[in-house]
Design an enzyme around this catalytic site. Structure first.
Site, mmCIF file in Angstrom:
data_model
loop_
_atom_site.group_PDB
_atom_site.id
_atom_site.type_symbol
_atom_site.label_atom_id
_atom_site.label_comp_id
_atom_site.label_asym_id
_atom_site.label_seq_id
_atom_site.Cartn_x
_atom_site.Cartn_y
_atom_site.Cartn_z
ATOM 1 N N GLY A 36 0.736 -1.169 -0.070
ATOM 2 C CA GLY A 36 0.123 0.207 0.131
ATOM 3 C C GLY A 36 0.894 1.229 -0.150
ATOM 4 O O GLY A 36 0.318 2.399 -0.384
ATOM 5 N N ASP A 37 2.203 1.184 0.356
ATOM 6 C CA ASP A 37 2.950 2.526 0.432
ATOM 7 C C ASP A 37 4.316 1.999 -0.235
ATOM 8 O O ASP A 37 5.508 2.506 0.272
ATOM 9 C CB ASP A 37 3.082 2.938 1.663
ATOM 10 C CG ASP A 37 3.435 4.300 1.498
ATOM 11 O OD1 ASP A 37 3.513 5.121 0.480
ATOM 12 O OD2 ASP A 37 4.083 4.936 2.628
ATOM 13 N N PHE A 38 4.250 1.073 -1.325
ATOM 14 C CA PHE A 38 5.759 0.475 -1.680
ATOM 15 C C PHE A 38 6.553 1.306 -2.633
ATOM 16 O O PHE A 38 6.049 1.616 -3.757
ATOM 17 C CB PHE A 38 5.307 -0.638 -2.420
ATOM 18 C CG PHE A 38 6.499 -1.554 -2.811
ATOM 19 C CD1 PHE A 38 7.233 -2.190 -2.028
ATOM 20 C CD2 PHE A 38 6.784 -1.514 -4.277
ATOM 21 C CE1 PHE A 38 8.644 -2.958 -2.163
ATOM 22 C CE2 PHE A 38 7.891 -2.546 -4.791
ATOM 23 C CZ PHE A 38 8.718 -3.078 -3.674
ATOM 24 N N ASN A 42 10.639 2.999 1.562
ATOM 25 C CA ASN A 42 10.206 2.238 2.450
ATOM 26 C C ASN A 42 10.948 0.939 2.165
ATOM 27 O O ASN A 42 10.501 -0.226 2.583
ATOM 28 C CB ASN A 42 8.874 2.038 2.492
ATOM 29 C CG ASN A 42 7.851 3.226 3.054
ATOM 30 O OD1 ASN A 42 8.647 3.706 3.894
ATOM 31 N ND2 ASN A 42 6.705 3.249 2.646
#
Length: 141
Positions: A36-38, A42
Site C-alpha cells: 500500500g505504500d511500496f 520504504n
C-alpha cells in the site's frame, strides 16, 4: 473543489485513468493484500537482508504497487536526467522480473501519478511534480 472540473490536472489524462482503473478491477485476477505504500524510501537494507517497512495493507490488483515505485524517489525534472529513458528502462525491468505487460505497468503508473497529484492538491503539499510525471507517462508510446 474545481466545480466539477479537473483543475490543474489534464482532463484527457484524468479520463484515461478513469477508464483504465475500471479495467484494473475487471481483470481475471483475484485482488491481493498489498503493501500500500511500496516505494524506494520504504525499502531498507539490513543485517537480515532487504526489509519493506511502513505497510498500509490495502486490497487490489497486485500490479498496482508498481505505480509508487515508478514515481519515487524523483522530485524534480530539473537535474538533467533523461526521464523518458529511465521510465522506459524501469518498465522493461518490471516487465522482465514480474511478468506484467508493459502497457499495464504504464497505466498503473499513470493512475498513481494522478492520485499523487490529487493528494498534493488536497493537502497543499505540492502537486506539480506528480502532474509533470503523469504528463510524461501519458506521452510515452
Amino acid at each position: 473543489m474545481f466545480n466539477g472540473g479537473t483543475g490543474p490536472l489534464n482532463e484527457k489524462i484524468v479520463e484515461r485513468v478513469e477508464h483504465s482503473v475500471k479495467d484494473f478491477f475487471a481483470e481475471n485476477h483475484m485482488p491481493v493484500l498489498m503493501h500500500g505504500d511500496f516505494h524506494h524510501f520504504n525499502i531498507l537494507s539490513s543485517e537480515r537482508g532487504w526489509l519493506i517497512i511502513d505497510p498500509k495493507g490495502v486490497i487490489g490488483p497486485a500490479g498496482y504497487e508498481v505505480g509508487p515505485l515508478m514515481i519515487n524517489p524523483w522530485d524534480s525534472f530539473s537535474d538533467g536526467i533523461n526521464y523518458r529513458l529511465k521510465i522506459k528502462r524501469r518498465i522493461d525491468i518490471l516487465h522482465e522480473h514480474l511478468g506484467f505487460e508493459r502497457e499495464r505497468i504504464l497505466e498503473w503508473s499513470l493512475a498513481h501519478a494522478v492520485i499523487s497529484a490529487w493528494w498534493g492538491i488536497e493537502d497543499n503539499t505540492g502537486w506539480e511534480f506528480a502532474l509533470q510525471f503523469a504528463e510524461l507517462l501519458a506521452d510515452l508510446k
